[in-house]
Scaffold this motif. Structure first.
Motif, mmCIF file in Angstrom:
data_model
loop_
_atom_site.group_PDB
_atom_site.id
_atom_site.type_symbol
_atom_site.label_atom_id
_atom_site.label_comp_id
_atom_site.label_asym_id
_atom_site.label_seq_id
_atom_site.Cartn_x
_atom_site.Cartn_y
_atom_site.Cartn_z
ATOM 1 N N MET A 162 34.863 31.770 37.072
ATOM 2 C CA MET A 162 36.154 31.676 37.291
ATOM 3 C C MET A 162 36.540 32.144 38.424
ATOM 4 O O MET A 162 37.380 31.626 39.424
ATOM 5 C CB MET A 162 37.063 32.000 36.133
ATOM 6 C CG MET A 162 38.703 31.706 36.131
ATOM 7 S SD MET A 162 39.502 32.455 34.660
ATOM 8 C CE MET A 162 39.099 33.905 34.652
ATOM 9 N N VAL A 163 36.012 33.382 38.912
ATOM 10 C CA VAL A 163 36.305 34.072 40.249
ATOM 11 C C VAL A 163 35.752 32.897 41.259
ATOM 12 O O VAL A 163 36.397 32.961 42.240
ATOM 13 C CB VAL A 163 35.730 35.212 40.320
ATOM 14 C CG1 VAL A 163 36.028 36.117 41.653
ATOM 15 C CG2 VAL A 163 36.344 36.224 39.183
ATOM 16 N N LEU A 164 34.592 32.545 41.150
ATOM 17 C CA LEU A 164 34.122 31.578 41.986
ATOM 18 C C LEU A 164 34.877 30.526 42.230
ATOM 19 O O LEU A 164 35.249 30.041 43.343
ATOM 20 C CB LEU A 164 32.757 31.139 41.573
ATOM 21 C CG LEU A 164 32.308 29.772 42.516
ATOM 22 C CD1 LEU A 164 31.839 29.998 43.869
ATOM 23 C CD2 LEU A 164 30.954 29.145 41.474
ATOM 24 N N GLU A 165 35.630 29.725 41.220
ATOM 25 C CA GLU A 165 36.315 28.763 41.294
ATOM 26 C C GLU A 165 37.652 29.120 42.106
ATOM 27 O O GLU A 165 38.296 28.204 42.604
ATOM 28 C CB GLU A 165 36.819 28.207 39.879
ATOM 29 C CG GLU A 165 35.395 27.537 39.265
ATOM 30 C CD GLU A 165 35.211 27.636 37.671
ATOM 31 O OE1 GLU A 165 36.336 28.195 37.180
ATOM 32 O OE2 GLU A 165 34.200 27.312 37.060
ATOM 33 N N GLN A 166 38.168 30.421 42.076
ATOM 34 C CA GLN A 166 39.321 30.647 42.847
ATOM 35 C C GLN A 166 38.987 30.690 44.334
ATOM 36 O O GLN A 166 39.735 30.224 45.063
ATOM 37 C CB GLN A 166 39.790 32.173 42.370
ATOM 38 C CG GLN A 166 40.745 31.958 41.431
ATOM 39 C CD GLN A 166 42.339 31.762 41.658
ATOM 40 O OE1 GLN A 166 42.569 31.363 42.773
ATOM 41 N NE2 GLN A 166 43.347 32.203 41.083
#
Length: 360
Positions: free
Chosen positions: A29-33
């Motif tokens: 999810m951090v990657l997606e941010q």
């Protein structure tokens, strides 16, 4: 604008001893941010390009031939002692004074479409994430002076990530307000993601999650000889992780970052080429997260860590094909280094994107 979404990855990596699937989903999810805000950055850079073309000083236009015989320097008393140009002037077609540049419009509008692919590795686990972005931007020229500008960007992104045993579909959105006045510019972005993991091969999928981040940046562009420029930037990002639909907070991170981009501009046939490179370092000064193995009904355990320094960089080529249409290619990478908490492993991300823009 600069990016910073990786601060919690290292925090989550150490929690994997208790809950690997959930931990990996949060790291993704951090990657997606990061992907979402990288798209915002590219839109902002593209939106700046048409603003710069209105910086032409009045009177810098090219002169044209106009009827102006009354201003001829031809001396009829010495008709054979002057150049052929003076004789041509006598016919009444002397070169007119330069025309003033057309005044800039007061409003500019843009539509942007971007496709990207990113690959990240953390804790020995790889994640691939193709994505697509659509964005619209509106710029008002003339806020406090006749030449400054205020730009609003609305961005929507779909991300389809795949990692070991998991598919993660993410919807992301961002709103950005950017101010430009001469070499100075500043921007503020609010970005949110909603992720829905699904397990493969009969596994158990982690719960859905969400996140929100706030990023502020300031930069100043210095013109250099031969159409080069350098633009130092500094900023801060605060990110929060939540359960589905911003239910329970599960982690946060505060990051400071600084860097610069260097670029130039050149002509190729009738097209304007704008290559640039950008780099920055970042430091996560504060971050925490709930341990993945916390037992329901018992007090949750929080960990606060220092993930050390990180760096990211990119290379980009923007091509302005017509006054209204442009496209770009971008490659980017990111890495964490100097982590001080035992058990942490490095995180690297590489990726590329391409986009088109139509403005009017």
């Amino acid at each position: 604008m600069t990016l910073s979404r990786t601060g919690i990855v290292a925090t989550l990596a150490i929690t994997g001893i208790a809950g690997g699937g959930a931990t990996q989903a949060k790291a993704d999810m951090v990657l997606e941010q990061y992907i979402n805000l990288n798209a915002v950055q590219n839109v902002l850079w593209s939106a700046k390009a048409p603003l710069q073309r209105w910086g032409m000083a009045p009177g810098s236009g090219t002169g044209v031939a106009a009827f102006s015989g009354e201003r001829s320097e031809f001396d009829s008393r010495h008709p054979f002692e002057q150049s052929v140009w003076h004789a041509f002037d006598a016919l009444g077609y002397a070169k007119a004074p330069p025309m003033a540049a057309a005044p800039p419009p007061t409003w500019l509008y843009g539509v942007n479409v971007i496709g990207a692919i990113d690959e990240t590795r953390s804790g020995g686990v790889g994640t691939s994430a193709p994505s697509g972005t659509v964005a619209v931007d509106v710029t008002k020229i003339g806020i406090f002076t006749t030449s400054d500008a205020l730009t609003f960007v609305a961005t929507g992104t779909g991300i389809w990530a795949h990692t070991f045993g998991l598919d993660i579909n993410t919807s992301a959105g961002a709103g950005t307000l950017a101010y430009t006045n001469g070499g100075f510019s500043a921007d503020f972005t609010t970005s949110a993601t909603w992720s829905r993991p699904s397990a493969l091969n009969g596994g158990v999928a982690p719960a859905a999650s969400s996140s929100i981040s706030y990023t502020g940046n300031a930069q100043y562009k210095y013109d250099l000889p031969y159409k080069f420029y350098i633009e130092p930037t500094i900023g801060v990002t605060y990110t929060e992780l939540y359960t589905a639909n911003f239910g329970t907070k599960t982690g946060d991170s505060t990051e400071f970052h600084a860097g610069a981009r260097i670029g130039t501009e050149m002509m190729w046939m009738t097209y304007k080429i704008q290559p640039q490179i950008a780099g920055q370092v970042f430091k996560n000064v504060s971050q925490s997260g709930i341990l993945a193995g916390a037992v329901p009904g018992l007090p949750v355990a929080l960990v606060s860590t220092d993930a050390g320094l990180g760096a990211r960089g990119s290379g980009r080529i923007n091509v302005i094909w017509t006054p209204n249409f442009s496209s770009f290619l971008d490659v980017h990478g990111m890495g964490l280094a100097g982590m001080k908490t035992a058990g942490f492993v490095a995180t690297q991300t590489i990726g590329g994107s391409a986009g088109i823009r139509y403005s009017w």
